[in-house]
Motif scaffolding. Structure first.
Motif, PDB file in Angstrom:
ATOM      1  N   GLU A  14      47.603  37.087  -0.186  1.00  0.00           N
ATOM      2  CA  GLU A  14      47.806  37.443  -1.523  1.00  0.00           C
ATOM      3  C   GLU A  14      48.110  36.688  -2.418  1.00  0.00           C
ATOM      4  N   GLN A  15      48.817  35.716  -2.241  1.00  0.00           N
ATOM      5  CA  GLN A  15      49.140  34.371  -3.189  1.00  0.00           C
ATOM      6  C   GLN A  15      47.939  33.563  -3.532  1.00  0.00           C
ATOM      7  N   LEU A  16      46.891  33.582  -2.638  1.00  0.00           N
ATOM      8  CA  LEU A  16      45.694  32.655  -2.771  1.00  0.00           C
ATOM      9  C   LEU A  16      44.836  33.689  -3.978  1.00  0.00           C
ATOM     10  N   ARG A  17      44.790  34.849  -3.512  1.00  0.00           N
ATOM     11  CA  ARG A  17      44.077  35.851  -4.219  1.00  0.00           C
ATOM     12  C   ARG A  17      44.679  36.125  -5.784  1.00  0.00           C
ATOM     13  N   ALA A  18      45.919  35.929  -5.857  1.00  0.00           N
ATOM     14  CA  ALA A  18      46.469  35.773  -7.257  1.00  0.00           C
ATOM     15  C   ALA A  18      46.291  34.856  -8.114  1.00  0.00           C
ATOM     16  N   LEU A  19      45.789  33.898  -7.659  1.00  0.00           N
ATOM     17  CA  LEU A  19      45.858  32.349  -8.472  1.00  0.00           C
ATOM     18  C   LEU A  19      44.753  32.409  -9.374  1.00  0.00           C
ATOM     19  N   VAL A  20      43.454  33.056  -9.357  1.00  0.00           N
ATOM     20  CA  VAL A  20      42.557  33.151 -10.428  1.00  0.00           C
ATOM     21  C   VAL A  20      43.139  34.033 -11.350  1.00  0.00           C
ATOM     22  N   PRO A  21      43.608  35.381 -11.299  1.00  0.00           N
ATOM     23  CA  PRO A  21      43.821  36.218 -12.355  1.00  0.00           C
ATOM     24  C   PRO A  21      44.964  35.520 -13.208  1.00  0.00           C
ATOM     25  N   ALA A  22      45.981  34.934 -12.398  1.00  0.00           N
ATOM     26  CA  ALA A  22      46.982  34.082 -13.064  1.00  0.00           C
ATOM     27  C   ALA A  22      46.575  33.200 -14.046  1.00  0.00           C
ATOM     28  N   GLN A  66      46.723  30.173   6.940  1.00  0.00           N
ATOM     29  CA  GLN A  66      46.247  29.894   8.381  1.00  0.00           C
ATOM     30  C   GLN A  66      47.230  30.350   9.550  1.00  0.00           C
ATOM     31  N   ALA A  67      48.528  29.794   9.217  1.00  0.00           N
ATOM     32  CA  ALA A  67      49.434  30.039  10.300  1.00  0.00           C
ATOM     33  C   ALA A  67      49.812  31.702  10.458  1.00  0.00           C
ATOM     34  N   ASP A  68      49.493  32.380   9.379  1.00  0.00           N
ATOM     35  CA  ASP A  68      49.675  33.947   9.527  1.00  0.00           C
ATOM     36  C   ASP A  68      48.692  34.671  10.039  1.00  0.00           C
ATOM     37  N   GLY A  69      47.549  33.976  10.285  1.00  0.00           N
ATOM     38  CA  GLY A  69      46.217  34.375  10.994  1.00  0.00           C
ATOM     39  C   GLY A  69      45.529  35.279  10.135  1.00  0.00           C
ATOM     40  N   ASP A  70      45.626  35.064   8.689  1.00  0.00           N
ATOM     41  CA  ASP A  70      44.906  35.703   7.569  1.00  0.00           C
ATOM     42  C   ASP A  70      43.637  34.767   7.011  1.00  0.00           C
ATOM     43  N   LEU A  71      43.845  33.419   7.195  1.00  0.00           N
ATOM     44  CA  LEU A  71      42.848  32.587   6.674  1.00  0.00           C
ATOM     45  C   LEU A  71      42.049  31.659   7.813  1.00  0.00           C
ATOM     46  N   ARG A  72      40.921  31.479   7.702  1.00  0.00           N
ATOM     47  CA  ARG A  72      40.282  30.723   9.008  1.00  0.00           C
ATOM     48  C   ARG A  72      40.865  29.444   9.169  1.00  0.00           C
ATOM     49  N   THR A  73      40.927  29.005  10.408  1.00  0.00           N
ATOM     50  CA  THR A  73      41.457  27.630  10.541  1.00  0.00           C
ATOM     51  C   THR A  73      40.146  26.489  10.767  1.00  0.00           C
ATOM     52  N   GLY A  74      40.486  25.501  11.125  1.00  0.00           N
ATOM     53  CA  GLY A  74      39.345  24.560  11.271  1.00  0.00           C
ATOM     54  C   GLY A  74      38.947  23.851   9.934  1.00  0.00           C
ATOM     55  N   LEU A  75      39.369  24.263   8.911  1.00  0.00           N
ATOM     56  CA  LEU A  75      39.367  23.603   7.307  1.00  0.00           C
ATOM     57  C   LEU A  75      40.642  23.020   7.191  1.00  0.00           C
ATOM     58  N   ASP A  76      40.654  21.709   6.723  1.00  0.00           N
ATOM     59  CA  ASP A  76      42.070  21.079   6.516  1.00  0.00           C
ATOM     60  C   ASP A  76      42.517  21.517   5.315  1.00  0.00           C
ATOM     61  N   PRO A  77      43.566  22.188   5.175  1.00  0.00           N
ATOM     62  CA  PRO A  77      44.284  22.548   4.041  1.00  0.00           C
ATOM     63  C   PRO A  77      44.257  21.806   2.714  1.00  0.00           C
ATOM     64  N   ASP A  78      44.693  20.562   2.863  1.00  0.00           N
ATOM     65  CA  ASP A  78      44.616  19.576   1.714  1.00  0.00           C
ATOM     66  C   ASP A  78      43.151  18.994   1.254  1.00  0.00           C
ATOM     67  N   GLN A  79      42.055  19.158   2.114  1.00  0.00           N
ATOM     68  CA  GLN A  79      40.747  18.750   1.723  1.00  0.00           C
ATOM     69  C   GLN A  79      40.442  20.096   0.771  1.00  0.00           C
ATOM     70  N   LEU A  80      40.659  21.189   1.484  1.00  0.00           N
ATOM     71  CA  LEU A  80      40.268  22.510   1.022  1.00  0.00           C
ATOM     72  C   LEU A  80      40.816  22.790  -0.313  1.00  0.00           C
ATOM     73  N   ALA A  81      41.941  22.389  -0.621  1.00  0.00           N
ATOM     74  CA  ALA A  81      42.495  22.657  -1.865  1.00  0.00           C
ATOM     75  C   ALA A  81      41.993  21.830  -2.721  1.00  0.00           C
ATOM     76  N   ALA A  82      41.960  20.349  -2.465  1.00  0.00           N
ATOM     77  CA  ALA A  82      41.186  19.583  -3.371  1.00  0.00           C
ATOM     78  C   ALA A  82      39.885  20.230  -3.931  1.00  0.00           C
ATOM     79  N   VAL A  83      39.130  20.673  -3.243  1.00  0.00           N
ATOM     80  CA  VAL A  83      37.732  21.345  -3.547  1.00  0.00           C
ATOM     81  C   VAL A  83      37.935  22.365  -4.275  1.00  0.00           C
ATOM     82  N   LEU A  93      35.040  35.132   0.841  1.00  0.00           N
ATOM     83  CA  LEU A  93      33.883  35.564   2.135  1.00  0.00           C
ATOM     84  C   LEU A  93      33.975  34.509   2.758  1.00  0.00           C
ATOM     85  N   ALA A  94      34.323  32.831   2.554  1.00  0.00           N
ATOM     86  CA  ALA A  94      34.371  31.939   3.431  1.00  0.00           C
ATOM     87  C   ALA A  94      35.382  31.935   4.291  1.00  0.00           C
ATOM     88  N   LEU A  95      36.777  32.223   3.510  1.00  0.00           N
ATOM     89  CA  LEU A  95      37.875  31.736   4.242  1.00  0.00           C
ATOM     90  C   LEU A  95      38.816  32.961   4.779  1.00  0.00           C
TER      91      LEU A  95
END
Length: 211
Positions: free
Chosen positions: A92-100, A150-167, A205-207
């Motif tokens: 929910e925090q990730l979803r809230a980023l864009v509106p904020a 990812q740890a909560d099981g809500d987001l796909r694993t296999g993608l590096d969080p730091d690299q994805l955040a930079a993207v 859709l991807a994450l």
């Protein structure tokens, strides 16, 4: 840099108000014209202060631009960060980023200047390390949210969080740059919001894992 001098503005209500006025004014000018095109004379004229008063607060254009970056970074991290992290789960925090972020752009037109200022100031080797702190903090904030999701099981694993955040940070800033080219002067209008929401939909859709 002369950060120490710019931080020695008088600790009075009038001094703080003047400094805040300079930061707002400079943020608007930098957003409209960019760092290179905004002259010291432009900034002084827009501020309504004498040269002496202006230089008391900010001895150079670079000092003022760095102060604008710090002020905008603090505003983004406090207002957007507090709103986002108030959500109960990382997803929910990730979803809230864009509106904020869109809300802040609507309320604070000077917020548009931060990406352009960061890019222009980073080209100066003497300023690069200081300027890099702003995007680095954003990448770290979003990477932490993704890692927890990812740890909560809500987001796909296999993608590096730091690299994805930079993207994701790069995509947001890139859409701002594209908007400057396609709709000059729009700075956060409907077209920008639509593009950012489209980017958010693609990320979800991807994450996001189906529930």
């Amino acid at each position: 840099m002369a950060e120490s001098r710019s931080e020695r503005a008088p600790a009075t209500a009038k001094g703080e108000a003047t400094r805040a006025h300079l930061l707002r004014t400079a943020g608007r000018i930098f957003a409209e014209r960019g760092y290179a095109a905004a002259t010291q004379s432009d900034l002084i004229a827009a501020s309504g202060l004498t040269k002496g008063a202006f230089y008391f607060y900010f001895p150079s254009k670079a000092d003022l631009a760095l102060a604008v970056l710090r002020e905008q970074k603090g505003r983004w991290l406090s207002q957007v960060g507090q709103r986002v992290l108030a959500e109960p789960t990382a997803a929910e925090q990730l979803r809230a980023l864009v509106p904020a972020m869109l809300d802040l752009h609507e309320r604070e037109p000077a917020a548009w200047s931060i990406t352009r200022l960061t890019r222009e100031l980073a080209a100066d080797p003497a300023l690069a390390s200081e300027v890099a702190k702003t995007p680095a903090e954003w990448v770290a904030l979003i990477a932490d949210i993704i890692r927890r999701g990812q740890a909560d099981g809500d987001l796909r694993t296999g993608l590096d969080p730091d690299q994805l955040a930079a993207v994701l940070v790069g995509s947001f800033d890139g859409i701002k740059d594209l908007t400057d080219v396609l709709e000059p002067g729009a700075r956060g209008g409907p077209a920008f919001a639509a593009r950012i929401r489209t980017c958010q939909s693609l990320v979800e859709l991807a994450l996001f894992l189906p529930r």
